[in-house]
Design a protein around this motif. Sequence first.
Motif, PDB file in Angstrom:
ATOM      1  N   VAL A 703      -0.107 -10.702  -5.843  1.00  0.00           N
ATOM      2  CA  VAL A 703       0.511  -9.816  -4.843  1.00  0.00           C
ATOM      3  C   VAL A 703       1.277  -8.805  -5.707  1.00  0.00           C
ATOM      4  O   VAL A 703       1.475  -7.522  -5.206  1.00  0.00           O
ATOM      5  N   LEU A 704       2.060  -9.223  -6.634  1.00  0.00           N
ATOM      6  CA  LEU A 704       3.128  -8.323  -7.349  1.00  0.00           C
ATOM      7  C   LEU A 704       2.171  -7.203  -8.079  1.00  0.00           C
ATOM      8  O   LEU A 704       2.489  -5.995  -8.321  1.00  0.00           O
ATOM      9  N   GLY A 705       0.809  -7.545  -8.299  1.00  0.00           N
ATOM     10  CA  GLY A 705      -0.051  -6.674  -9.029  1.00  0.00           C
ATOM     11  C   GLY A 705      -0.438  -5.437  -8.292  1.00  0.00           C
ATOM     12  O   GLY A 705      -0.888  -4.400  -8.377  1.00  0.00           O
ATOM     13  N   ARG A 706      -0.486  -5.840  -6.852  1.00  0.00           N
ATOM     14  CA  ARG A 706      -0.874  -4.843  -5.668  1.00  0.00           C
ATOM     15  C   ARG A 706       0.121  -3.901  -5.642  1.00  0.00           C
ATOM     16  O   ARG A 706       0.041  -2.914  -4.969  1.00  0.00           O
ATOM     17  N   ALA A 707       1.503  -4.555  -5.937  1.00  0.00           N
ATOM     18  CA  ALA A 707       2.902  -3.593  -5.599  1.00  0.00           C
ATOM     19  C   ALA A 707       3.108  -2.876  -6.920  1.00  0.00           C
ATOM     20  O   ALA A 707       3.802  -1.778  -6.724  1.00  0.00           O
TER      21      ALA A 707
END
Length: 877
Positions: A703-707
């Motif tokens: 999810v951090l990679g999505r941001a």
Amino acid sequence: MLSWLGRAAIRISAGSLLITAVAGIPAWLAIAVGWPLPRSVPSQDSLTAALTSGVTDRMVVNLLAIAIWLVWAAFAQAVYAELRDTIRGVKDLHLRPHRNPLRNTASILVSSMLLGTVLTATAAAASPHAASGAAIPPRVLPTAALATVSEGPATIHVGDETYVYVVKRADSLSKISAAWLGDADRWPEICQMNKHRHFSQVGGTLRDCNLIFPGWDLRLPADAKPPARVKPAQTHQPAGPPPVAPTKTATPPGSSTPSPPQAASSAPATSNSTASATTTAPATSSRTNATAAAPAASSADSPGPAASSDEHGVRLSPSSWVSWTLAAAISAAALLVWQQRRRRFTGESDDDPPTELPPPVATLRRAVDRRPELAHHDSESEPPGLPELAPLPPGGTGLTGDGATGAARAALVAVLASGGPHHPDTRAEVITDATTLATLLGPDFVTLGPWPRLHVTDSIDDALTAAEARLLHRSRILDEHTLTDLGELRKTAPDEEALPPVMLIAETPPAGARMRAKVALALGEGLHVSALLLGEWAHGATVEVALNGYTKLVAGQAIEPVPPRLPVLEPAAAIQVLTTLRESQTGEPPAITSPALPVTVVPLHASRTENKPTDTTPPTVLAAGQASPGGRARLRVLGQPRIEDITAEGRPLRAKALELAVYLAVHPDGAATREIGEYLEPDARVSQADQRVHTNASNLRHVLGRAGTAVTKNAYVIKSAGRYRLDPATVDIDVWTLRDLMRKATIATEPRRRELLTAACDLCAAPLAEGQDYEWIQPHRETVRRWSTEAHLMLADDLLDSDPQAASDLLDRAIGLDRYSEALYVKAMHARHALADAAGIRTLLRAVTKALADLDAEPREDTIELANKLRTSLDNK
């Protein structure tokens, strides 16, 4: 269970496959292919010719044969290892998903071939315990797991019932499952419930479900039923290791049956905790959870002391049990502790650093939080009070038995935990003598320090004198109102001084003082003065208490029935709970630090991975919607925890992954997998907790990679040397920014200092992880709250001379964030004085008085003197 014919078929089939694989493959290779390698060392010319010539069929066959030989050798080694572990009795019960598949295949074949076979003599000879004569459990396979070669007693838990079970030579989990659950194939449930448990009575930890020892206490599912010929009976535990459950025992077939239990029909309640022991609550399943205290000290294989709960209370250890009512009182006191610490914080960063709550208190609060009808939440507008426990019993009651001192310790805790800030008539007091207190708590009782509700005298005679003085004082008040009962006094004269219950806890008085004690306690029946005496009490009821709290009336008569179980506490647990109660009521830290009390400073105070900054360039504080430099993901934990600006498609963020993000945010150096599991997955088995941590870390990274836009492998969440941590190069975290702002502000000069502090105050608009009640969050939340208070005080100092109105407005906002911080009110009074606002000073004094009344406290004398001095100086102008 498998029939004899079925077992034989499985053994023959598995043995045939094993022989074929181990012996048949090399025989076939030798006959069909021959030796695939050259007979002699090839020369350089022959090697050159072989490499330059074309690929022949023979070369392909030889290469395939070499590959098969290598696989066969690895498989043969796996078979050898399985047979070796089988003989030694150290075989793991479950297949390991990350283990060599050849080893798993060998395990299946060996287990199937030896189905039901026990190599008793070999296992006994191979085990290191054989020489000492200890009970040696041999290797047993999954369908007949956990046999032992020696007989001995074991304890079987079924819900709140306990049975003594004699382990036989040929016993196994499958046999226990068949006898108690009616289905031999349910033995994995028993294995799952007991794995990784430490058995403190006889020692040892169940790490391998193939190995059990006599003396261990095994838990069974709640639907288990004892065999038909086994009849439970209540007995008293003999001297020796502490019992682990209610004292009901069942006698195995063929042995004598104990006499039936005696009915405890009537007896007086012996203490505040006595009455609370009868309180019932909705039933919950009994689950084992590890305490959250000091997980770093736990070993990899032993997750720490276990606690379990049922519908009646919480079991902290074999000889420590607390009723739900008392557990709720202690949990509420834990919340008051944090508010008291906020009150006494002066604004100095190193002053009174926040520490973890003692392990028993943390365990009880965690248990209470899981029961919505008992849980107390950290509310700023309505702080929780200590729940009222049942009224103290009249007269005196004697306690005997192995659990007498444990029950007296729990009664001491229960009396001092009763009442709350808004119920002064229920805040009971204790009178005791130093000798009795040392007997109950040991020499560490001096760490408690002065306590208005605990009156410690030099001798039993002085304790009786103190009790008589209270009786005389209460009698005079009743005479003034022509009344005979304190209950009537509270109704007819509610403004009369508070006369809370008083309990005398002491040894049974010596012969010369017994009549004096009898008369005093008889007079105390209508005056709420009672006694709990260690030893037989000939002038009242005497109750025998087992180590685990179960009771039996042994002498005397009483108006009320004896509760079937009394809370009991061990000395260390009692000291830790009492220390928490004292701090919650007085606001003062322990006078002396005891080795039993935790002193762990919150890790967020300083990070080992970063040095203190030497420049004064303020960190970049991003506004909402502003892109993070370098494409870093934005994790926000001040206020509602969240990941901002998630733009790419993908899987949603798990709730536990969000909790992991907050945990790693307040641990800049990271944390080990096992340590994270202890805090975030306290109820899971060790292997399950580790797997869940890995899963949640992967989800958080995704999810951090999505941001963010980082392309580095394993960015955002780094795992190095077994420790997870957030990557500061790819994740922007607001609490780290706040930390850096505060560090730089302490060494900066104007005007840069004011810019840094303004940015820090802007970040501190909400508590850490607002709205989340993580069990481990409170010390870290307190640390961030202190940073906020410190930032507002420092900035107000800078603004006070040049812009007092701005300083006053700033401090008003800070008080809204922390209404219990007396230092903020004091600084705000100085700001009101600079504005010549005498009414504002008066308003602040009233506000701090009202806020601290929630904690049963008053403003310090110097605060009141300062307010009067500032107002007087304005009136004289």
